[in-house]
Scaffold this active site. Structure first.
Site: not given
Ligand code: PBG
Length: 327
Positions: A196, A206, A218, A235, A250, A276, A315
């Site tokens: 990730k 967010r 992050r 990982e 991701k 997203s 989505y």
């Molecule tokens: C963390 C989490 C995130 C997403 C899924 N799980 C956000 C992040 O790491 O900031 C992002 C999913 C997306 O952008 O569609 N709980």
């Protein structure tokens, strides 16, 4: 011209193209992320993700029934509590919104598709980070593991059928596995968000999950885009060694090389999350008439499957499943 080699021969008709098509996307490969917010009585639109909403406990059941009717493979549930604190207490509260919603969802659709839970703290902490903070504001890996263990147990007690840890703490899969096994939940799989990346593509999420970090970002726990592909593979292998049953990469679009490399390196199922920002980008361009929405969506999902992901978190899952079955 006497060309002997003519790749175009197999592209001439729809029937030929269908015959030789190799990458197939089926509704069962798709997983729909859903947001459930505590205290809502009606769904609330998310401006940066047109078509996606924060659900009430009722409206998420309707979305889940539609998703099940469309034949998709699963749902992943995100909860948004009305009260946040430094340790993310809402995340493992048995009466917390995600636990209540999961119980409803499992009752409603739990035999037709897989009800999964995102396992992290950022939606529940007032500072918006994925873990507990040290006094000087760093995300503390090891004390966070105990929180994740507790969240996993709470989610599975509520009925979650797969837990999906997304916080990128080292050792999180082992800690969660031990906690679940200790409670007798030996049969509940872990789908680890293994590779990730710290990504600008999470921007709209967010807003959706109301979890923007209140300071910093992050990058001290999520991966760096500029590292070689092999770090993503490492990982994933670490998570599998800790007991992950399936792994995820991701975001998807900007990391298709990682999807491919992980798929070749592991023998567990591989998921990719079309996040997203990937959604927002296509929706925005389509709204301007700059892209053909349906063709673009199906092309991106096909590309992610071709890169090697068996499951695609998107989505568009329900809508895309409809398109795929109407042919
Ligand atoms: C963390 C989490 C995130 C997403 C899924 N799980 C956000 C992040 O790491 O900031 C992002 C999913 C997306 O952008 O569609 N709980």
């Amino acid at each position: 011209m006497s060309l002997v080699v003519r790749p175009r021969r197999l592209r001439r008709t729809p029937a030929l193209r269908r015959l030789v098509a190799d990458v197939r996307v089926s509704p069962a490969d798709l997983v729909l992320p859903v947001f459930v917010k505590e205290g809502l009585t009606a769904p609330v639109a998310i401006p940066s993700m047109p078509g996606v909403v924060q659900h009430s406990r009722d409206s998420v059941l309707r979305a889940a029934s539609e998703a099940a009717a469309a034949g998709i493979g699963g749902l992943v549930v995100f909860g948004i509590p009305s009260v946040k604190d430094a340790r993310g207490s809402g995340a493992d509260d048995p009466e917390g919104v995600v636990q209540l919603a999961v119980a409803d969802l499992v009752r409603e659709v739990g035999e037709d598709l897989v009800v999964m839970t995102d396992l992290c703290l950022d939606e529940y902490t007032d500072h918006g980070h994925c873990g507990l903070l040290t006094p000087d504001g760093e995300v503390d890996n090891d004390s966070t593991l105990a929180r994740y263990a507790s969240v996993a147990v709470a989610q599975v007690r509520a009925g979650s059928q797969v837990v999906a840890p997304s916080g990128m703490m080292d050792g999180q899969v082992a800690a969660i596995r031990a906690a679940l096994d200790g409670e007798g939940f030996t049969g509940v799989p872990i789908l680890a968000y293994s590779a990730k990346y710290a990504s600008a593509f999470y921007g709209p999420f967010r807003d959706a999950a109301e979890c923007a970090p209140q300071f910093g970002d992050r990058s001290a726990y999520q991966q760096d885009a500029a590292r070689p592909t092999s770090e993503g593979v490492r990982e994933a292998l670490l998570d599998i060694a800790e007991g992950a049953d399936a792994v995820m990469v991701k975001p998807a679009l900007a990391y298709l090389d990682v999807v491919r490399a992980v798929a070749e390196a592991v023998d567990v199922p591989v998921a990719a999350y079309q996040v997203s920002g990937e959604y927002a980008m296509v929706e925005a361009a389509a709204a301007h008439g700059w892209l053909d929405r349906r063709r673009t969506v199906l092309e991106t999902i096909t590309g992610i499957r071709r890169a090697g992901a068996g499951m695609v978190f998107t989505y568009w899952a329900t809508e895309a499943a409809g398109w795929l079955t109407e042919g």
